[in-house]
Design an enzyme around this catalytic site. Structure first.
Site, PDB file in Angstrom:
ATOM      1  N   TYR A  14      -1.909  -8.513  16.506  1.00 44.33           N
ATOM      2  CA  TYR A  14      -1.812  -7.522  15.434  1.00 44.33           C
ATOM      3  C   TYR A  14      -2.890  -6.456  15.613  1.00 44.33           C
ATOM      4  CZ  TYR A  14      -2.470  -5.418  10.832  1.00 44.33           C
ATOM      5  OH  TYR A  14      -2.648  -4.521   9.803  1.00 44.33           O
ATOM      6  N   LYS A  41      -2.557  -2.355  16.732  1.00 48.70           N
ATOM      7  CA  LYS A  41      -3.142  -1.249  15.966  1.00 48.70           C
ATOM      8  C   LYS A  41      -4.057  -0.407  16.846  1.00 48.70           C
ATOM      9  CE  LYS A  41      -1.436  -1.892  11.787  1.00 48.70           C
ATOM     10  NZ  LYS A  41      -0.614  -0.864  11.101  1.00 48.70           N
ATOM     11  N   VAL A  46       0.835  -1.202   0.000  1.00 48.52           N
ATOM     12  CA  VAL A  46       0.000   0.000   0.000  1.00 48.52           C
ATOM     13  C   VAL A  46       0.868   1.249   0.000  1.00 48.52           C
ATOM     14  CG1 VAL A  46      -1.877   1.228   1.146  1.00 48.52           C
ATOM     15  CG2 VAL A  46      -1.816  -1.261   1.229  1.00 48.52           C
ATOM     16  N   PHE A 106      -9.929  -2.695   5.518  1.00 49.01           N
ATOM     17  CA  PHE A 106     -10.475  -4.036   5.462  1.00 49.01           C
ATOM     18  C   PHE A 106      -9.498  -4.828   4.564  1.00 49.01           C
ATOM     19  CE2 PHE A 106     -13.404  -2.017   8.004  1.00 49.01           C
ATOM     20  CZ  PHE A 106     -14.242  -2.943   8.572  1.00 49.01           C
ATOM     21  N   SER A 142      -6.291  -0.889  11.026  1.00 41.83           N
ATOM     22  CA  SER A 142      -6.817  -2.149  10.485  1.00 41.83           C
ATOM     23  C   SER A 142      -8.206  -2.446  11.032  1.00 41.83           C
ATOM     24  CB  SER A 142      -5.877  -3.299  10.857  1.00 41.83           C
ATOM     25  OG  SER A 142      -6.451  -4.545  10.570  1.00 41.83           O
ATOM     26  N   SER A 175      12.475  -5.100   5.425  1.00 41.78           N
ATOM     27  CA  SER A 175      12.269  -6.397   6.076  1.00 41.78           C
ATOM     28  C   SER A 175      11.146  -7.167   5.399  1.00 41.78           C
ATOM     29  CB  SER A 175      11.952  -6.210   7.561  1.00 41.78           C
ATOM     30  OG  SER A 175      10.820  -5.377   7.738  1.00 41.78           O
ATOM     31  N   ASP A 208      12.158   2.813   4.811  1.00 42.16           N
ATOM     32  CA  ASP A 208      11.717   1.417   4.812  1.00 42.16           C
ATOM     33  C   ASP A 208      12.945   0.560   5.076  1.00 42.16           C
ATOM     34  OD1 ASP A 208      10.831  -1.261   3.955  1.00 42.16           O
ATOM     35  OD2 ASP A 208       9.115  -0.226   3.060  1.00 42.16           O
TER      36      ASP A 208
END
Length: 326
Positions: free
Chosen positions: A142, A146, A13, A170, A118, A35, A32
């Site tokens: 996870y 978030k 994204v 989503f 998320s 990884s 970045d």
């Protein structure tokens, strides 16, 4: 035009969003650590720094190069099965390193922040489609990380006058130009199905067919990556005032696993071999967004998120990569 710092700009994204920012005339600075990202995915027009966002010294050196008008924070650990088996690593990276990043930004006077959150913050929804006011009860670490980071950002907005936008994705999917899903290992349904269609995988596993859904398989809301990136650009159009807003990015229309399989078969012309396996821990039966708030407040409309279009774009991207590799 603005100067935007993008974390995870060599990821899926993040790369698409960076390209859209550049096309609109913004200056983009990417950090970045590669990884999970791929340096070739990062747009060449952007300044690129191979760097972990939790590295305070390294991030400070980047910030010294010029003022940053806004930060788009995509970088995170995101593999759901790993988040169940190894939660400590997720809290360390997504929250601990994230806090170091925020404090570095604060020391340089950055106050505008767009966060890649998320739908995992919701857990099993109380009602479908899910709106932003529903209870937050993540089923895996996870989603918990978030949600924790959203709460941290809310405090930064209230205490330090930051202007924060959080987008609860989503299912990001599809391909845009030369950027598509390229995860290692791959866990997302559409690229896995396309691997089967291309002969690179013998069978696709359906994780459970005993859900409380019409055909027994999980239902998800699939959103084209270009539409997700477009929402982020709309966040820049919001007035820069202190406070935080959270938005779902989804279409409001869910598709079951078996529906996605049928669509892949239609697009590719290939029969997909499937095998039913056990349900994965931390996997809600239905995740489908209400995008009403996003559409009303930011005037967002999904342009590319028809399921057939999503699958077709991903298939064309996969085949073009195969031709280049041949």
């Amino acid at each position: 035009m603005a100067r935007i710092l993008v974390t995870g700009g060599a990821g899926y994204v993040g790369a698409v969003c960076s390209r859209q920012l550049l096309d609109r005339g913004h200056e983009v600075v990417i950090i970045d650590d590669l990884s999970t990202g791929h340096v070739e995915a990062a747009p060449q027009r952007a300044a690129f720094h191979r760097l972990n966002y939790g590295d305070r010294t390294g991030v400070a050196e980047v910030l010294k190069q010029g003022p940053i008008d806004a930060v788009f924070h995509f970088a995170a650990k995101a593999l759901i099965p790993e988040s169940v088996s190894n939660p400590g690593r997720f809290f360390d990276v997504n929250v601990g390193m994230g806090m170091s990043f925020l404090e570095t930004l604060r020391s340089f006077g950055v106050k505008r922040f767009v966060f890649s959150s998320s739908a995992a913050v919701y857990g099993n929804p109380r009602a479908v489609p899910i709106d932003e006011s529903q209870p937050k009860d993540p089923l895996n670490s996870y989603g918990e990380t978030k949600l924790m980071f959203e709460r941290v950002l809310r405090w930064y907005a209230s205490a330090y006058g930051w202007s924060v936008t959080a987008f609860r994705y989503f299912n990001a999917s599809g391909a845009s130009g030369d950027t598509g899903e390229n995860h290692h290992p791959e866990t997302h349904i559409i690229p896995l199905l396309l691997e089967v269609a291309a002969g690179g995988r013998p069978v696709f596993e359906i994780y459970g067919d005993d859900c409380h859904t019409p055909d027994g398989t999980c239902i998800r809301d699939y959103v084209h990556v270009s539409d997700i990136a477009a929402a982020h650009l709309l966040a820049l159009d919001r007035p820069e005032r202190p406070g935080m807003q959270a938005y779902n990015i989804g279409t409001g229309q869910g598709h079951s696993v078996r529906e996605v399989i049928r669509t892949v078969e239609e697009v590719t012309g290939k029969k997909i071999s499937v095998r039913v396996a056990s349900r994965r821990p931390g996997d809600p039966a239905v995740l489908c967004a209400s995008p009403t708030k996003l559409k009303t407040e930011l005037k967002w409309e999904p342009r590319f998120s028809n399921l057939n279009n999503i699958v077709r774009s991903a298939w064309e991207w996969k085949r073009s990569r195969a031709k280049l590799a041949a």
